[in-house]
Design an enzyme around this catalytic site. Structure first.
Site, PDB file in Angstrom:
ATOM      1  N   ASN A   1      -9.701  -0.943  10.895  1.00  0.00           N
ATOM      2  CA  ASN A   1      -8.496  -0.476  10.210  1.00  0.00           C
ATOM      3  C   ASN A   1      -7.831   0.558  11.095  1.00  0.00           C
ATOM      4  O   ASN A   1      -8.447   1.583  11.404  1.00  0.00           O
ATOM      5  CB  ASN A   1      -8.871   0.164   8.875  1.00  0.00           C
ATOM      6  CG  ASN A   1      -9.639  -0.816   8.006  1.00  0.00           C
ATOM      7  OD1 ASN A   1      -9.063  -1.740   7.458  1.00  0.00           O
ATOM      8  ND2 ASN A   1     -10.954  -0.638   7.932  1.00  0.00           N
TER       9      ASN A   1
ATOM     10  N   TYR B   1     -10.378   1.236  -5.149  1.00  0.00           N
ATOM     11  CA  TYR B   1      -9.340   2.128  -5.682  1.00  0.00           C
ATOM     12  C   TYR B   1      -9.587   2.656  -7.090  1.00  0.00           C
ATOM     13  O   TYR B   1      -8.745   3.332  -7.646  1.00  0.00           O
ATOM     14  CB  TYR B   1      -7.963   1.443  -5.586  1.00  0.00           C
ATOM     15  CG  TYR B   1      -7.578   1.193  -4.143  1.00  0.00           C
ATOM     16  CD1 TYR B   1      -7.348   2.269  -3.282  1.00  0.00           C
ATOM     17  CD2 TYR B   1      -7.482  -0.093  -3.635  1.00  0.00           C
ATOM     18  CE1 TYR B   1      -7.014   2.053  -1.958  1.00  0.00           C
ATOM     19  CE2 TYR B   1      -7.143  -0.313  -2.305  1.00  0.00           C
ATOM     20  CZ  TYR B   1      -6.914   0.761  -1.471  1.00  0.00           C
ATOM     21  OH  TYR B   1      -6.590   0.550  -0.165  1.00  0.00           O
TER      22      TYR B   1
ATOM     23  N   GLY C   1      -7.086   5.471   5.324  1.00  0.00           N
ATOM     24  CA  GLY C   1      -6.550   6.317   4.251  1.00  0.00           C
ATOM     25  C   GLY C   1      -6.828   7.796   4.504  1.00  0.00           C
ATOM     26  O   GLY C   1      -7.855   8.158   5.059  1.00  0.00           O
TER      27      GLY C   1
ATOM     28  N   ASP D   1     -15.202  -1.339   9.888  1.00  0.00           N
ATOM     29  CA  ASP D   1     -15.980  -1.821   8.735  1.00  0.00           C
ATOM     30  C   ASP D   1     -17.105  -2.725   9.217  1.00  0.00           C
ATOM     31  O   ASP D   1     -16.871  -3.671   9.964  1.00  0.00           O
ATOM     32  CB  ASP D   1     -15.077  -2.600   7.767  1.00  0.00           C
ATOM     33  CG  ASP D   1     -14.134  -1.684   6.996  1.00  0.00           C
ATOM     34  OD1 ASP D   1     -14.345  -0.456   7.029  1.00  0.00           O
ATOM     35  OD2 ASP D   1     -13.194  -2.198   6.365  1.00  0.00           O
TER      36      ASP D   1
ATOM     37  N   GLU E   1     -14.173  -5.783  10.785  1.00  0.00           N
ATOM     38  CA  GLU E   1     -12.765  -5.549  11.126  1.00  0.00           C
ATOM     39  C   GLU E   1     -12.563  -4.082  11.447  1.00  0.00           C
ATOM     40  O   GLU E   1     -13.424  -3.244  11.156  1.00  0.00           O
ATOM     41  CB  GLU E   1     -11.869  -5.934   9.936  1.00  0.00           C
ATOM     42  CG  GLU E   1     -12.187  -5.124   8.678  1.00  0.00           C
ATOM     43  CD  GLU E   1     -10.962  -4.677   7.896  1.00  0.00           C
ATOM     44  OE1 GLU E   1      -9.827  -4.978   8.310  1.00  0.00           O
ATOM     45  OE2 GLU E   1     -11.146  -3.979   6.886  1.00  0.00           O
TER      46      GLU E   1
ATOM     47  N   SER F   1      -7.383  -4.054   2.025  1.00  0.00           N
ATOM     48  CA  SER F   1      -7.786  -3.632   0.683  1.00  0.00           C
ATOM     49  C   SER F   1      -8.597  -4.688  -0.060  1.00  0.00           C
ATOM     50  O   SER F   1      -8.634  -4.682  -1.283  1.00  0.00           O
ATOM     51  CB  SER F   1      -6.561  -3.272  -0.171  1.00  0.00           C
ATOM     52  OG  SER F   1      -5.898  -2.167   0.377  1.00  0.00           O
TER      53      SER F   1
ATOM     54  N   GLU G   1       0.818  -1.217   0.000  1.00  0.00           N
ATOM     55  CA  GLU G   1       0.000   0.000   0.000  1.00  0.00           C
ATOM     56  C   GLU G   1       0.854   1.270   0.000  1.00  0.00           C
ATOM     57  O   GLU G   1       0.402   2.344   0.378  1.00  0.00           O
ATOM     58  CB  GLU G   1      -0.961  -0.028   1.191  1.00  0.00           C
ATOM     59  CG  GLU G   1      -2.035  -1.084   1.040  1.00  0.00           C
ATOM     60  CD  GLU G   1      -2.825  -1.316   2.310  1.00  0.00           C
ATOM     61  OE1 GLU G   1      -3.836  -0.626   2.500  1.00  0.00           O
ATOM     62  OE2 GLU G   1      -2.433  -2.175   3.121  1.00  0.00           O
TER      63      GLU G   1
ATOM     64  N   ARG H   1     -11.041   3.047  11.472  1.00  0.00           N
ATOM     65  CA  ARG H   1     -12.281   2.946  10.720  1.00  0.00           C
ATOM     66  C   ARG H   1     -12.819   1.549  10.926  1.00  0.00           C
ATOM     67  O   ARG H   1     -12.106   0.570  10.717  1.00  0.00           O
ATOM     68  CB  ARG H   1     -12.007   3.191   9.242  1.00  0.00           C
ATOM     69  CG  ARG H   1     -12.809   4.361   8.647  1.00  0.00           C
ATOM     70  CD  ARG H   1     -12.754   4.307   7.146  1.00  0.00           C
ATOM     71  NE  ARG H   1     -12.939   2.934   6.731  1.00  0.00           N
ATOM     72  CZ  ARG H   1     -12.064   2.260   5.974  1.00  0.00           C
ATOM     73  NH1 ARG H   1     -10.982   2.821   5.529  1.00  0.00           N
ATOM     74  NH2 ARG H   1     -12.301   0.994   5.654  1.00  0.00           N
TER      75      ARG H   1
HETATM   76  N1  LIG Z   1     -19.116 -11.576   6.329  1.00  0.00           N
HETATM   77  C1  LIG Z   1     -19.220 -10.768   5.272  1.00  0.00           C
HETATM   78  N2  LIG Z   1     -20.401 -10.608   4.628  1.00  0.00           N
HETATM   79  C2  LIG Z   1     -20.512  -9.810   3.539  1.00  0.00           C
HETATM   80  N3  LIG Z   1     -19.490  -9.127   3.006  1.00  0.00           N
HETATM   81  C3  LIG Z   1     -18.271  -9.235   3.592  1.00  0.00           C
HETATM   82  C4  LIG Z   1     -18.064 -10.051   4.761  1.00  0.00           C
HETATM   83  N4  LIG Z   1     -16.763  -9.951   5.132  1.00  0.00           N
HETATM   84  C5  LIG Z   1     -16.181  -9.121   4.223  1.00  0.00           C
HETATM   85  N5  LIG Z   1     -17.071  -8.691   3.298  1.00  0.00           N
HETATM   86  C6  LIG Z   1     -16.792  -7.799   2.151  1.00  0.00           C
HETATM   87  O1  LIG Z   1     -15.401  -7.832   1.868  1.00  0.00           O
HETATM   88  C7  LIG Z   1     -14.806  -6.552   2.080  1.00  0.00           C
HETATM   89  C8  LIG Z   1     -13.436  -6.696   2.702  1.00  0.00           C
HETATM   90  O2  LIG Z   1     -13.530  -7.371   3.944  1.00  0.00           O
HETATM   91  P1  LIG Z   1     -12.860  -6.811   5.252  1.00  0.00           P
HETATM   92  O3  LIG Z   1     -13.147  -7.776   6.349  1.00  0.00           O
HETATM   93  O4  LIG Z   1     -13.255  -5.393   5.499  1.00  0.00           O
HETATM   94  O5  LIG Z   1     -11.289  -6.935   4.929  1.00  0.00           O
HETATM   95  P2  LIG Z   1     -10.215  -5.897   4.299  1.00  0.00           P
HETATM   96  O6  LIG Z   1     -10.900  -4.584   4.057  1.00  0.00           O
HETATM   97  O7  LIG Z   1      -9.152  -5.810   5.352  1.00  0.00           O
HETATM   98  O8  LIG Z   1      -9.715  -6.565   3.062  1.00  0.00           O
HETATM   99  C9  LIG Z   1     -15.792  -5.805   2.961  1.00  0.00           C
HETATM  100  O9  LIG Z   1     -15.670  -4.409   2.779  1.00  0.00           O
HETATM  101  C10 LIG Z   1     -17.141  -6.360   2.459  1.00  0.00           C
HETATM  102  O10 LIG Z   1     -17.522  -5.742   1.246  1.00  0.00           O
HETATM  103 MG   LIG Z   2     -12.189  -3.589   5.311  1.00  0.00          MG
END
Ligand SMILES: Nc1ncnc2c1ncn2[C@@H]1O[C@H](COP(=O)(O)OP(=O)(O)O)[C@@H](O)[C@H]1O
Ligand SMILES: [Mg+2]
Length: 316
Positions: free
Chosen positions: A279, A223, A283, A264, A277, A153, A21, A262
């Site tokens: 962050n 992105y 950003g 999520d 999760e 990401s 990143e 942040r």
């Molecule tokens: N259990 C879930 N159900 C639905 N969508 C999910 C789920 N886990 C992740 N996602 C989707 O995947 C994206 C990335 O997952 P995330 O856990 O935020 O990891 P990172 O952002 O660190 O790659 C999320 O923003 C969401 O769009």
């Molecule tokens: Mg995420």
């Protein structure tokens, strides 16, 4: 006043780094550096190499504003160097940074603290991909979400709809990382809540709604300009807004974070919030989520940078 404690001190903005990143961090850093200088601060940029402490000393730095994304800058390693070298720095400390980087450990703490996070199977490589996949299907069915334990990401994230696809996705990630997470798929509105400040000043920003033009908020959607609509405040009820902000704050404190973070999340179709999760290094490009959410409550980019800088004062 913490901010006054920082006035007149030379601020090193850590940007770049060696993670995947790097480019995003350089963009975040350029924005932050300009904002500090516009507001009369003595700020220098540092791209950390193997001897960060010497770089900081050479630059005459007194305070560190960290805008490194991913890798050592986000996982606690750089925070450890700063602790040992004795520089006050912004954001989360060593442990919280390490925890937020690890989605399995984060989930374990969320579960113990009663913070709803999607049920998951940890495909730890102890059994075959097929067995891990079958266990997930038995527990929560399909579709499921497969993701790496410690990436960002949306790298490596997929949403398999059939058993064959699930086995394939799990087997791919197990090959690449030795393990992965299989999450129950949550259908609903994707939201993210920015948290800023430290100690008593910790607070949630307006909820941001993410509407990707793709299947989910994947790497392309994150992105590529125009691939995701960012809506702040989110088009959700006042009650859900309050609930998701309160939940985000609880999650932030459960992992021991310091702003900015942040969180999520998804608000499912039944009105329940789920935390995916946290962050710990959101950003800070002019178009990033956090500045966007701050702006929705009238906090400018420059003011947001000051609120981030101020968190370093807890370590002085
Ligand atoms: N259990 C879930 N159900 C639905 N969508 C999910 C789920 N886990 C992740 N996602 C989707 O995947 C994206 C990335 O997952 P995330 O856990 O935020 O990891 P990172 O952002 O660190 O790659 C999320 O923003 C969401 O769009
Ligand atoms: Mg995420």
């Amino acid at each position: 006043m913490p901010l006054e404690m920082l006035q007149g001190r030379r601020i090193a903005v850590l940007m770049g780094g060696e993670s995947g990143e790097r480019e995003v961090s350089l963009r975040s850093g350029a924005g932050v550096l300009a904002a500090l200088r516009r507001q009369g601060f003595d700020a220098v940029d540092i791209d950390p190499g193997p001897n960060l402490a010497a770089q900081l000393q050479e630059a005459g730095a007194e305070v560190v504003l960290n805008v490194l994304h991913g890798g050592a800058g986000e996982n606690g390693a750089i925070q450890g160097v700063l602790e040992v070298a004795g520089y006050p720095y912004t954001g989360s400390g060593v442990l919280a940074s390490a925890l937020t980087m690890d989605k399995i450990q984060s989930k374990r703490i969320f579960q113990v603290m009663g913070i709803p996070t999607p049920p998951h199977v940890h495909a730890d490589g102890g059994r075959s991909a097929t067995e891990h996949a079958r266990q997930a299907i038995k527990s929560f069915g399909l579709p499921a979400v497969v993701k790496p334990r410690s990436e960002g990401s949306s790298l490596g994230v997929s949403i398999p709809k059939t058993e064959a696809q699930l086995v394939q996705a799990v087997s791919d990630l197990m090959e690449r990382y030795g393990e992965c997470i299989i999450d129950r798929y949550i259908d609903g509105t994707e939201i993210t809540v920015g948290i800023v400040g430290a100690g008593e000043k910790t607070r949630a920003l307006p909820v941001l709604e993410l509407v990707p033009k793709r299947e989910f908020y994947d790497y392309e959607a994150k992105y590529t300009k125009g691939m995701t609509e960012l809506i702040a405040p989110a088009r959700i009820s006042e009650e859900h807004t309050r609930e998701s902000q309160a939940l985000a704050l609880r999650a932030h404190h459960a992992l021991g974070c310091v702003g900015p973070t942040r969180v999520d999340m998804h608000l499912d179709t039944g009105g329940n919030c789920w935390v995916h999760e946290i962050n710990s290094m959101p950003g800070m490009t002019e178009t990033s989520d956090l500045p966007h959410a701050a702006e929705a409550e009238g906090v400018s980019y420059d003011e947001l940078v000051l609120q981030i800088l101020e968190t370093a004062a807890i370590r002085m």
